[in-house]
Design a protein around this motif. Sequence first.
Motif, PDB file in Angstrom:
ATOM      1  N   ALA A 149      -8.363   0.012   3.839  1.00  0.00           N
ATOM      2  CA  ALA A 149      -7.480  -1.101   4.198  1.00  0.00           C
ATOM      3  C   ALA A 149      -6.903  -0.922   5.597  1.00  0.00           C
ATOM      4  O   ALA A 149      -6.814  -1.881   6.372  1.00  0.00           O
ATOM      5  CB  ALA A 149      -6.355  -1.227   3.175  1.00  0.00           C
ATOM      6  N   LEU A 208      -2.113  -1.467  -3.626  1.00  0.00           N
ATOM      7  CA  LEU A 208      -2.997  -0.320  -3.540  1.00  0.00           C
ATOM      8  C   LEU A 208      -2.176   0.870  -4.012  1.00  0.00           C
ATOM      9  O   LEU A 208      -1.360   1.409  -3.271  1.00  0.00           O
ATOM     10  CB  LEU A 208      -3.471  -0.091  -2.097  1.00  0.00           C
ATOM     11  CG  LEU A 208      -4.190  -1.250  -1.406  1.00  0.00           C
ATOM     12  CD1 LEU A 208      -4.691  -0.817  -0.033  1.00  0.00           C
ATOM     13  CD2 LEU A 208      -5.333  -1.770  -2.252  1.00  0.00           C
ATOM     14  N   ALA A 248       0.829  -1.206   0.000  1.00  0.00           N
ATOM     15  CA  ALA A 248       0.000   0.000   0.000  1.00  0.00           C
ATOM     16  C   ALA A 248       0.860   1.252   0.000  1.00  0.00           C
ATOM     17  O   ALA A 248       1.728   1.425   0.861  1.00  0.00           O
ATOM     18  CB  ALA A 248      -0.927   0.002   1.217  1.00  0.00           C
ATOM     19  N   ARG A 295      -9.011   3.709  -0.831  1.00  0.00           N
ATOM     20  CA  ARG A 295      -8.669   2.288  -0.661  1.00  0.00           C
ATOM     21  C   ARG A 295      -7.676   2.097   0.468  1.00  0.00           C
ATOM     22  O   ARG A 295      -7.766   1.128   1.235  1.00  0.00           O
ATOM     23  CB  ARG A 295      -8.101   1.725  -1.966  1.00  0.00           C
ATOM     24  CG  ARG A 295      -9.117   1.638  -3.093  1.00  0.00           C
ATOM     25  CD  ARG A 295      -8.479   1.033  -4.338  1.00  0.00           C
ATOM     26  NE  ARG A 295      -8.146  -0.376  -4.129  1.00  0.00           N
ATOM     27  CZ  ARG A 295      -7.360  -1.078  -4.947  1.00  0.00           C
ATOM     28  NH1 ARG A 295      -6.798  -0.488  -6.003  1.00  0.00           N
ATOM     29  NH2 ARG A 295      -7.115  -2.346  -4.707  1.00  0.00           N
ATOM     30  N   LEU A 296      -6.704   3.013   0.591  1.00  0.00           N
ATOM     31  CA  LEU A 296      -5.745   2.923   1.684  1.00  0.00           C
ATOM     32  C   LEU A 296      -6.453   3.082   3.024  1.00  0.00           C
ATOM     33  O   LEU A 296      -6.211   2.313   3.963  1.00  0.00           O
ATOM     34  CB  LEU A 296      -4.652   3.982   1.537  1.00  0.00           C
ATOM     35  CG  LEU A 296      -3.693   4.106   2.731  1.00  0.00           C
ATOM     36  CD1 LEU A 296      -2.871   2.832   2.888  1.00  0.00           C
ATOM     37  CD2 LEU A 296      -2.768   5.318   2.566  1.00  0.00           C
TER      38      LEU A 296
END
Length: 274
Positions: A22, A108, A5, A18-19
């Motif tokens: 996550a 990511l 990531a 998305r980070l």
Amino acid sequence: MIILAATPIGNLKDASMRLIEALGEATVIAAEDTRVTVHLLRALGLENRPRLIALHDHNERRVSAELVELARTEDVLVLSDAGMPTVSDPGFHLVDQAAKAGVGVTVLPGPSAVITALAVSGLPTDRFTFEGFVPRKHGERMTRLASLAGEQRTMVFFESPNRLAAALVDMAEVFGGERRAVVCRELTKMFEEVKRGTVAELAEWAAAGVRGEICVVVAGADEVQVDVAEGLRQVKALVAHGMRLKDAAGQVSGETGLGKRELYQASLAARDPA
């Protein structure tokens, strides 16, 4: 699986959705510096408290086996302090071991100091090479730079602010003081600065001292027809900084198209005209 990531290189607002998702759901995070990860979680307002495992240059080979086994049953989120893991940061050996073990790896995508510096530099972006940090010691640095003297692609380097001036001085000597270059400092942060000029001009500017995270982008060499005399000069420069004559002749031959044997014999003759 293993999830690489990308994290912000300066501005927290660059954290992708998305980070953030996550980070909020992760049960295991392998981090270059776990303290930085804790700070990131807090700064993003996340209450998740996953298991944190240190993954840095000094333990990566040992810890990677444990992380690969963990990734067989749960996702392992991998973070560097800033930017994309594996790019001048830990993660390469982990990905290598995961691939060999048949464990899935995904990414990511997000911030990258290399691409950011290249994009803002104003230098050609169609072909480039990332060279990471040049060696700290002067002799080793000169040898590395000499090996890049004929590189025609734009080059991106990382450098410590404490060594920036010395590195630019050496680049001016090896690449020529008129070679175009750009120093990018504190990218995406409040005091971001992009300084453009020739390598010699930037070396003079940096002599007063520079702070922050640094990327240096240097224009590639012009395509020129190199004659034997110029080839000999390049061989001599490499030898002067510790490279064996045979290896220097081979390297210059590969970069210029001149004959390796011709360069080697001419160098020997130049050493001993008699």
